[in-house]
Design a protein around this motif. Structure first.
Motif: not given
Ligand SMILES: [Zn+2]
Length: 297
Positions: A88, A158, A175, A245-246
């Motif tokens: 991101d 997110c 993020c 990003c997770p």
């Molecule tokens: Zn993310």
């Protein structure tokens, strides 16, 4: 949107008019047709990138973010290194954080997903290209059978607020939080004091679209593989931030520690500047900013 709630008993019925079919048959018009705005000189860009030499690189750890600085005229790459991973990206004017990437206008100008030759535009009142995409090894993907493409400017990022709203839990490594921590470290401030600078992202390597039936935003496993990269020419001096990003490859979940997550690399390159001597570097918009509020005559 899930529209099933509109058909519940007790709701007022919505009746289509007799000429609904002909109203629907109106022809679409592209809002910002190609050719109405100045495009980049792709040949010059290609010539410049062939001369460039890597001057700096850094790694963004999984479920974390890092900031980086790129001078006008340098190139930067976001590189997949360990496994499929979505990033991101936020961009600011390095001298003025109030000028930042404008995902919505970039989408309106170029489309839902961006690729070679597209620009990342800044917000109003600046509205100028911050970066131009000079290469994309996933350029072969196009749009798939589900209507999905790569590198979207649809999604926002997110974030812990939406996660709390929908799931009732606090998750600190989405993020938005990663970008906030990274920018806070850069500015030597607390995340809560600067998180308003974090903005809608370019979803690097993310594979997304809208479902055909309900037009809901969907994601699917990113086709990115180690060695793939997207590359940009910095059109102004930039401060960037990138979150790994997770959601990992974003095939299933995000906003949790469930997905396999990988690092991303950022590489910065210096080209032979003579190859860009005729490049027209963008100035902020020349609009007078009176907005009709000035006295007539
Ligand atoms: Zn993310």
């Amino acid at each position: 949107m899930d529209r099933s709630h509109r058909d519940q008993p007790g709701m007022s019925p919505i009746i289509a008019p007799a000429d609904a079919a002909s109203r629907r048959a109106a022809k679409p018009t592209i809002v910002y047709p190609a050719g109405t705005m100045p495009g980049p000189d792709l040949a010059a860009l290609e010539q410049a990138r062939r001369t460039m030499v890597k001057t700096h690189e850094l790694t963004v750890p999984p479920r974390d973010a890092r900031t980086f600085r790129v001078a006008r005229g340098q190139f930067f790459r976001i590189v997949s290194i360990d496994g499929p991973q979505v990033g991101d990206l936020n961009l600011w004017n390095a001298e003025d954080l109030s000028e930042r990437f404008f995902s919505g206008k970039t989408r309106a100008l170029h489309g839902t997903h961006v690729g070679i030759g597209d620009r990342l535009w800044s917000n109003m009142p600046y509205l100028r290209p911050m970066a131009t995409i000079s290469h994309d090894t996933l350029g072969w993907y196009g749009f798939d059978e589900d209507g999905a493409g790569i590198h979207d400017v649809i999604g926002t990022r997110c974030d812990p607020y939406t996660n709390l709203l929908l799931n009732g839990t606090a998750y600190d490594f989405s993020c938005h939080s990663n970008l906030s921590r990274a920018l806070a470290a850069e500015l030597e401030m607390e995340p809560r004091a600067i998180e308003h600078h974090v903005h809608d992202v370019l979803n690097v390597f993310m594979c997304t679209g809208f479902t055909r039936d309900t037009h809901q935003y969907f994601m699917k496993a990113s086709p990115v593989r180690p060695g793939d990269f997207i590359e940009f020419l910095a059109e102004i001096d930039l401060l960037g931030a990138l979150s790994a990003c997770p959601g990992g490859d974003c095939s299933a979940t995000h906003s949790s520690d469930a997905a396999a997550c990988h690092a991303l690399k950022i590489e910065i390159f210096e080209p032979d500047r003579t190859t860009l001597k005729d490049w027209s570097w963008p100035s902020p918009s020349a609009y007078h900013r009176r907005h009709g509020g000035h006295a007539q005559g």
